[in-house]
Design an enzyme around this catalytic site. Sequence first.
Site, PDB file in Angstrom:
ATOM      1  N   ARG A 149       0.724  -1.092  -0.106  1.00 13.73           N
ATOM      2  CA  ARG A 149       0.132   0.012  -0.035  1.00 13.73           C
ATOM      3  C   ARG A 149       0.864   1.345   0.067  1.00 13.73           C
ATOM      4  O   ARG A 149       0.436   2.232  -0.698  1.00 13.73           O
ATOM      5  CB  ARG A 149      -1.036  -0.090   1.309  1.00 13.73           C
ATOM      6  N   ASP A 254      13.668   8.210   8.646  1.00 13.85           N
ATOM      7  CA  ASP A 254      12.502   8.595   9.559  1.00 13.85           C
ATOM      8  C   ASP A 254      12.634   7.542  10.587  1.00 13.85           C
ATOM      9  O   ASP A 254      12.013   7.523  11.770  1.00 13.85           O
ATOM     10  CB  ASP A 254      11.067   8.553   9.061  1.00 13.85           C
ATOM     11  N   GLU A 259      15.650   3.609  18.724  1.00 19.52           N
ATOM     12  CA  GLU A 259      15.296   4.839  18.915  1.00 19.52           C
ATOM     13  C   GLU A 259      14.659   5.209  20.476  1.00 19.52           C
ATOM     14  O   GLU A 259      14.394   4.171  21.080  1.00 19.52           O
ATOM     15  CB  GLU A 259      13.770   4.712  17.913  1.00 19.52           C
ATOM     16  N   HIS A 278      10.497   9.335  13.514  1.00 24.36           N
ATOM     17  CA  HIS A 278       9.711   8.345  13.253  1.00 24.36           C
ATOM     18  C   HIS A 278       8.145   8.883  13.365  1.00 24.36           C
ATOM     19  O   HIS A 278       7.244   8.894  14.156  1.00 24.36           O
ATOM     20  CB  HIS A 278       9.647   7.277  14.280  1.00 24.36           C
ATOM     21  N   ALA A 281       3.364   8.219  10.402  1.00 30.52           N
ATOM     22  CA  ALA A 281       2.137   8.138  10.554  1.00 30.52           C
ATOM     23  C   ALA A 281       1.459   9.324  11.479  1.00 30.52           C
ATOM     24  O   ALA A 281       0.544   9.471  11.910  1.00 30.52           O
ATOM     25  CB  ALA A 281       1.588   6.857  11.240  1.00 30.52           C
TER      26      ALA A 281
END
Length: 304
Positions: A149, A254, A259, A278, A281
């Site tokens: 996607r 990203d 992290e 990150h 989204a």
Amino acid sequence: MKVLVAAPLHEKAIEVLKNAGLEVVYEEYPDQDRLKGLVKDVSGIIVRSKPKVTKEIIDAAPTLKVIARAGVGLDNVDVEYAKSKGIEVVNAPTASSRSVAELAVALMFNIARKVAFADRKIREGTWPKKQCMGFELEGKTLGVIGFGRIGYNVAKIAKTIGMDIILYDVYKNEERARELGAEFVELEELLKNSDVITIHVPLLESTYHLIDEEKLKLMKPTAVLINTSRGPIVDNNALVKALQEGWIAGAALDVFEEEPLPKDHPLTKFDNVVLTPHIGASTVEAQERAGIEVAEKVIKVLVG
């Protein structure tokens, strides 16, 4: 029944849960010890990329029936163990596709036109015009690793700005490729022939360090690498070496193997690298879609 929301969730999703008669307990990103205490009497847990729902957490939740990830990946959930205990695991696989794709394209433009570098230098009081020679994306070849996607959305946008598209995926959706005038090639061919490479595969055993020293050496010295998927898909130590020795022209990331990225990490020292925390989204639209989708799935499991 009680649902623990252990990460930020859109207010409309909270409303959906409460309207279904569920008690909602919210605590943002509890550490593992705190999470273990919070899950003792819950029927559902909703997380994002953190906290981790491990075997230990699952064992501490005897009434748990569903674990929901308000996003795509499930690498912070012990899915197999949950399923072995009869616990449903759900996510929102489509909610952030467009948002992540748009970030990948934004990073392409950023690295091509040195936007972050220019902004940083001006804020430092310099006028770096001579250092800001970039390149156009039109007419360049984009290599898309992972044509699901998100990869499809990236390729679709790239096509409208005049880029040529080549694809690599273990599953070849030829119909969608034809729609974009793109073709599938082997990974080595993609790496050798792309001006920009963007990664959109899940983190699996087979994709861990998919882009390693050997793969980076195949890339053009003028090519740039974009990663908005999962950090460990790229060997960060190999990437640092590639940038230091000039195997590639730059990178935009990203996601990272560790992290948050440590303050003095070598990747922070390169002017030809763009870093974001990150945020693939992190759009209002994606968070609303993801929140409502997982809320409805939790309700379906718990209420029917």
